[in-house]
Design a protein around this motif. Structure first.
Motif, PDB file in Angstrom:
ATOM      1  N   UNK A  76       0.837  -1.201   0.000  1.00  0.00           N
ATOM      2  CA  UNK A  76       0.000   0.000   0.000  1.00  0.00           C
ATOM      3  C   UNK A  76       0.875   1.256   0.000  1.00  0.00           C
ATOM      4  N   UNK A  77       1.962   1.246   0.746  1.00  0.00           N
ATOM      5  CA  UNK A  77       2.874   2.392   0.765  1.00  0.00           C
ATOM      6  C   UNK A  77       3.445   2.691  -0.602  1.00  0.00           C
ATOM      7  N   UNK A  78       3.794   1.663  -1.351  1.00  0.00           N
ATOM      8  CA  UNK A  78       4.283   1.857  -2.722  1.00  0.00           C
ATOM      9  C   UNK A  78       3.196   2.479  -3.601  1.00  0.00           C
ATOM     10  N   UNK A  79       1.964   2.036  -3.405  1.00  0.00           N
ATOM     11  CA  UNK A  79       0.850   2.611  -4.164  1.00  0.00           C
ATOM     12  C   UNK A  79       0.679   4.086  -3.804  1.00  0.00           C
ATOM     13  N   UNK A  80       0.759   4.417  -2.509  1.00  0.00           N
ATOM     14  CA  UNK A  80       0.629   5.812  -2.070  1.00  0.00           C
ATOM     15  C   UNK A  80       1.712   6.673  -2.732  1.00  0.00           C
ATOM     16  N   UNK A  81       2.950   6.205  -2.717  1.00  0.00           N
ATOM     17  CA  UNK A  81       4.044   6.965  -3.321  1.00  0.00           C
ATOM     18  C   UNK A  81       3.789   7.184  -4.814  1.00  0.00           C
ATOM     19  N   UNK A  82       3.337   6.140  -5.497  1.00  0.00           N
ATOM     20  CA  UNK A  82       3.036   6.252  -6.924  1.00  0.00           C
ATOM     21  C   UNK A  82       1.909   7.254  -7.160  1.00  0.00           C
ATOM     22  N   UNK A  83       0.852   7.183  -6.344  1.00  0.00           N
ATOM     23  CA  UNK A  83      -0.299   8.083  -6.512  1.00  0.00           C
ATOM     24  C   UNK A  83       0.080   9.531  -6.224  1.00  0.00           C
ATOM     25  N   UNK A  84       0.939   9.746  -5.219  1.00  0.00           N
ATOM     26  CA  UNK A  84       1.378  11.096  -4.899  1.00  0.00           C
ATOM     27  C   UNK A  84       2.119  11.706  -6.090  1.00  0.00           C
ATOM     28  N   UNK A  85       2.998  10.916  -6.684  1.00  0.00           N
ATOM     29  CA  UNK A  85       3.723  11.389  -7.862  1.00  0.00           C
ATOM     30  C   UNK A  85       2.754  11.671  -9.018  1.00  0.00           C
ATOM     31  N   UNK A  86       1.816  10.749  -9.249  1.00  0.00           N
ATOM     32  CA  UNK A  86       0.845  10.940 -10.333  1.00  0.00           C
ATOM     33  C   UNK A  86       0.007  12.193 -10.099  1.00  0.00           C
ATOM     34  N   UNK A  87      -0.390  12.439  -8.848  1.00  0.00           N
ATOM     35  CA  UNK A  87      -1.189  13.629  -8.532  1.00  0.00           C
ATOM     36  C   UNK A  87      -0.386  14.898  -8.794  1.00  0.00           C
ATOM     37  N   UNK A  88       0.855  14.900  -8.394  1.00  0.00           N
ATOM     38  CA  UNK A  88       1.705  16.068  -8.611  1.00  0.00           C
ATOM     39  C   UNK A  88       1.842  16.370 -10.101  1.00  0.00           C
ATOM     40  N   UNK A  89       2.164  15.350 -10.879  1.00  0.00           N
ATOM     41  CA  UNK A  89       2.350  15.535 -12.318  1.00  0.00           C
ATOM     42  C   UNK A  89       1.054  16.003 -12.967  1.00  0.00           C
ATOM     43  N   UNK A  90      -0.058  15.375 -12.615  1.00  0.00           N
ATOM     44  CA  UNK A  90      -1.343  15.737 -13.219  1.00  0.00           C
ATOM     45  C   UNK A  90      -1.750  17.164 -12.859  1.00  0.00           C
ATOM     46  N   UNK A  91      -1.593  17.569 -11.604  1.00  0.00           N
ATOM     47  CA  UNK A  91      -1.959  18.931 -11.211  1.00  0.00           C
ATOM     48  C   UNK A  91      -1.053  19.965 -11.870  1.00  0.00           C
ATOM     49  N   UNK A  92       0.223  19.646 -12.022  1.00  0.00           N
ATOM     50  CA  UNK A  92       1.113  20.557 -12.745  1.00  0.00           C
ATOM     51  C   UNK A  92       0.711  20.647 -14.215  1.00  0.00           C
ATOM     52  N   UNK A  93       0.334  19.531 -14.807  1.00  0.00           N
ATOM     53  CA  UNK A  93      -0.140  19.541 -16.190  1.00  0.00           C
ATOM     54  C   UNK A  93      -1.371  20.421 -16.346  1.00  0.00           C
ATOM     55  N   UNK A  94      -2.291  20.322 -15.382  1.00  0.00           N
ATOM     56  CA  UNK A  94      -3.544  21.067 -15.475  1.00  0.00           C
ATOM     57  C   UNK A  94      -3.389  22.541 -15.128  1.00  0.00           C
ATOM     58  N   UNK A  95      -2.604  22.853 -14.107  1.00  0.00           N
ATOM     59  CA  UNK A  95      -2.620  24.204 -13.544  1.00  0.00           C
ATOM     60  C   UNK A  95      -1.270  24.903 -13.525  1.00  0.00           C
ATOM     61  N   UNK A  96      -0.200  24.204 -13.844  1.00  0.00           N
ATOM     62  CA  UNK A  96       1.120  24.811 -13.798  1.00  0.00           C
ATOM     63  C   UNK A  96       1.508  25.416 -15.130  1.00  0.00           C
ATOM     64  N   UNK A  97       2.693  26.043 -15.164  1.00  0.00           N
ATOM     65  CA  UNK A  97       3.181  26.574 -16.433  1.00  0.00           C
ATOM     66  C   UNK A  97       3.356  25.452 -17.443  1.00  0.00           C
ATOM     67  N   UNK A  98       3.299  25.787 -18.707  1.00  0.00           N
ATOM     68  CA  UNK A  98       3.397  24.795 -19.784  1.00  0.00           C
ATOM     69  C   UNK A  98       4.572  23.869 -19.562  1.00  0.00           C
ATOM     70  N   UNK A  99       4.300  22.565 -19.575  1.00  0.00           N
ATOM     71  CA  UNK A  99       5.338  21.548 -19.468  1.00  0.00           C
ATOM     72  C   UNK A  99       5.840  21.300 -18.054  1.00  0.00           C
ATOM     73  N   UNK A 100       5.215  21.927 -17.041  1.00  0.00           N
ATOM     74  CA  UNK A 100       5.719  21.798 -15.677  1.00  0.00           C
ATOM     75  C   UNK A 100       5.590  20.388 -15.125  1.00  0.00           C
ATOM     76  N   UNK A 101       4.621  19.608 -15.624  1.00  0.00           N
ATOM     77  CA  UNK A 101       4.414  18.266 -15.104  1.00  0.00           C
ATOM     78  C   UNK A 101       5.254  17.210 -15.765  1.00  0.00           C
ATOM     79  N   UNK A 102       6.018  17.572 -16.757  1.00  0.00           N
ATOM     80  CA  UNK A 102       6.806  16.587 -17.495  1.00  0.00           C
ATOM     81  C   UNK A 102       7.954  16.061 -16.681  1.00  0.00           C
TER      82      UNK A 102
END
Length: 152
Positions: A126-152
């Motif tokens: 479960x901890x590995x899943x949490x770490x993966x989800x945290x990273x995915x959330x960060x990348x997705x939110x940067x893609x949606x709301x950050x400067x162009x290309x920030x989530x890459x």
């Protein structure tokens, strides 16, 4: 993830513990559009997807909920059940018809307390899943709301 992971994905639960966990499950299905849980709700169960897709979303003030990740076959839906205060950190909705194994969180936590090896492996999974989800959330939110290309 229940099955062997792909590169970059969380590790799988060991086979012996996966089999033990599956003995506590029952099968459920959710029609497309069904909300499995909402942020802030009581996390008293979790699922492993057999077929279909579930979208994890996050409330964004002043905007529509942001879809963070789309989960499919053999993926864990819900991790908040393992960690106090057992409250959902995200929301989840069936993007398609979903068939899944459903687990009672209190019963699985009791198994984890009674068998430290099982508990260690479930917590690591479960901890590995949490770490993966945290990273995915960060990348997705940067893609949606950050400067162009920030989530890459």
């Amino acid at each position: 993830m229940f099955a062997p992971p792909s590169p970059g994905m969380p590790r799988a639960l060991p086979a012996e513990h996966r089999a033990r966990l599956l003995r506590t499950a029952h099968e459920v299905s959710f029609p497309q559009g069904t909300r499995l849980f909402e942020e802030g709700g009581r996390a008293d169960r979790f699922w492993v997807i057999r077929t279909g897709c579930v979208e994890l979303d996050m409330h964004v003030p002043g905007r529509r909920a942001a879809v963070i990740e789309r989960l499919g076959h053999n993926e864990l839906v819900g991790w908040s059940w393992l960690f106090a205060p057992h409250v959902w950190h995200l929301g989840a909705e069936a993007a398609t018809l979903v068939r899944a194994h459903e687990f009672d969180a209190a019963a699985v936590r009791a198994l984890c307390r009674d068998d430290p090896g099982f508990g260690r492996d479930v917590t690591r999974w479960v901890g590995d899943v949490v770490a993966h989800r945290l990273h995915a959330a960060r990348v997705r939110l940067l893609d949606l709301y950050g400067p162009y290309g920030a989530g890459a």
